[in-house]
Every structure is written in C-alpha cells, then in structure tokens.
Design an enzyme around this catalytic site. Sequence first.
Site, mmCIF file in Angstrom:
data_model
loop_
_atom_site.group_PDB
_atom_site.id
_atom_site.type_symbol
_atom_site.label_atom_id
_atom_site.label_comp_id
_atom_site.label_asym_id
_atom_site.label_seq_id
_atom_site.Cartn_x
_atom_site.Cartn_y
_atom_site.Cartn_z
ATOM 1 N N GLY A 11 12.367 31.834 8.886
ATOM 2 C CA GLY A 11 13.472 30.966 8.056
ATOM 3 C C GLY A 11 15.028 31.107 8.513
ATOM 4 O O GLY A 11 15.639 31.676 7.830
ATOM 5 N N TYR A 22 0.996 -1.284 -0.032
ATOM 6 C CA TYR A 22 -0.041 0.033 -0.105
ATOM 7 C C TYR A 22 0.924 1.050 -0.143
ATOM 8 O O TYR A 22 2.079 1.205 0.608
ATOM 9 C CB TYR A 22 -0.895 0.059 1.252
ATOM 10 N N PHE A 33 2.917 31.886 6.752
ATOM 11 C CA PHE A 33 2.216 32.740 7.623
ATOM 12 C C PHE A 33 3.195 34.145 7.968
ATOM 13 O O PHE A 33 4.182 33.696 8.344
ATOM 14 C CB PHE A 33 1.992 32.186 9.132
#
Length: 320
Positions: free
Chosen positions: A234, A89, A257
Amino acid sequence: MALRRVCGQVSGFKRPWAESRRSWGRALASSAAARGRREALVYRKHGEPLGVIQLENLELPQLGDSDIRAQMLAAPINPSDINMVQGTYPVLPDLPAIGGNEGVGQVLDVGSKVTNVKPGDWVIPSDTGLGDSVIQNAANSGVGQAAIQIAKAMGLKTINIIRDRPDLQQLTDSLKSMGADYVITEEALRKPEMKELFTKVPRPRLALNGVGGKSATEILRHLEKGGTIVTYGGMAKQPVVVPVSALIFKDVKIRGFWVTQWKRDHGHDLLQKMISMLCDFIQAGKLTAPVCTEVQFQDYQTALKAATTPFISSKQILIM
C-alpha cells in the site's frame, strides 16, 4: 483454458474465430475465417437488435503461437444476448461489440504451442482458471518486474501500470525488454481509450495491487467478471475502495497477501516447491533479479535516500 471432450471431440474454446486467449467474443463467424476474414454480427450502439446489429466483414488478427482459430458452426440467440444488445443487461461488453455468448465452432488452425486441440475439433466456450492476462500497478517495483517475467514464462499477457515520470520512455523500454506486453501510466489508465486495449488483449482475471488508493480502484475496474485483486502492498497509504457494482455484478474477489503468513499457512513443502519453480525459471534464463544498485553498508544513508526518492526503480542493495 479449461477443455472438455464431448462426443469424442474437444470442447472449451474461448473465441470463435481466432486467438483462444481472448474472451469468447460473442460472434457468428462464417467460412470467411478460412480466408483471413470473419463475418460477425456487430452492434456499435445499444438499441433494438434489428435496428442496431449489422453483418460486417472484419479482418482476423495474426494467429499467435498459443492461439486457436475456429469457424462458428451454430450459435443460439438467448434472452440475455438480446438484453445485452438493448443495453439492459447488468453486465455489458464494451462497444463496438459482437452479439452472442454461446455456440459450437470447428477449429480451423492452431498455433505452434497448442497441443490440446487440432484442426477439425469441435469446440464450445469454457471458463479459464488463472486467465490469459494479468494487470498490476507498481510494475517497475521488484515485485512488478518479477511478475512480468513469471507471467511471460507462464504464457500470460501483462498490463503494467506505472506513474508518469521524466524517464517514462526509458522505463517503458526496460520493462518491455523483460517481457512486459503493455506499459501504461496511471493517468492513461483512467481514460476511455483503455477500451481499445481490450480489443487486443483479454480482460485480466488477476490484478496485483501494491499501491492502494485510486490506483487499486482503477485496475479493479478492468478485471474480468469473477476476477480477483490481490493486495500485497500500500505505497499510497490510502485504502482500497471497491465499487459496489464490482462486487454485485462482476463478482470480484478481494484478497490480501502477506508472505510471512503465507509461509506459515502452507508449510515448508509448498514453499520449497515454489522456490524450486523459481530456480528453474532462473536457470532457464526466464527470471532475473530486478534492477539493483549495490551500496556499501557504511553508505546506508545514500541507499535510504535513494529508496525513498520518487521514480527511482533500482533496488538498493547494501553490501556488508
């Protein structure tokens, strides 16, 4: 946890034998659940189901305040369940795993904070909204400390990633005193032992990224299927790299954001509602300001040096 009432009984259960905050668990549990044990169909390696699945007795974890313990009554064996055991799967659980994804259970016991189900109710698995846990890097930053406290106030577990440093234990203890459930170094995040963590806490549906680079990629890898990573900073000055498999098979959402834009987009009313909620947390003693150092305005160079020095978690506050 999303709950629906079916045939006069509540449905929407996340784990068939204990702790509704965890994932559905893929299990067939017997009446042993009432005795503090569970019987489950466990496979420790992939292969043909008859060759790898064993019926095992497993100890139940202690029931938490927000948990639900239930006994499975019936569970189908679907083709996808077989594929998961075989290892074919596209999305596979960590091993060892318990077979199955669907079923009907009966609630045996509930934690003291559970109000929407009661012993005797029948329940089925249902997806959650925000989820039951949050993972974040830069956990010792001001944002990270606030996220720990807000998540705790909302009943969410936090997995908090920090860089290794000389005062690691001191920082770990500090974050846990704020409500952090797990504090892990960037190095440990990349190790196979992380799988052990997710036997204790559900995989997060929300990741908060303030670093970028490899750190962002690693926390993204641990998201639950359909989870979201929100980048608000960042510090590593490196791009966020997203594995193709995370987009295709895990349907991970990538969001950014910027608070300035958020305020522009959502207007004064929602901003006021958010501030009011935060003030309520503060007044209730559930949210405090991050660790800070007050520096006289004239000594701004001292503050700037500290603010740009690695491993200093204290927020520098200039006093005018």
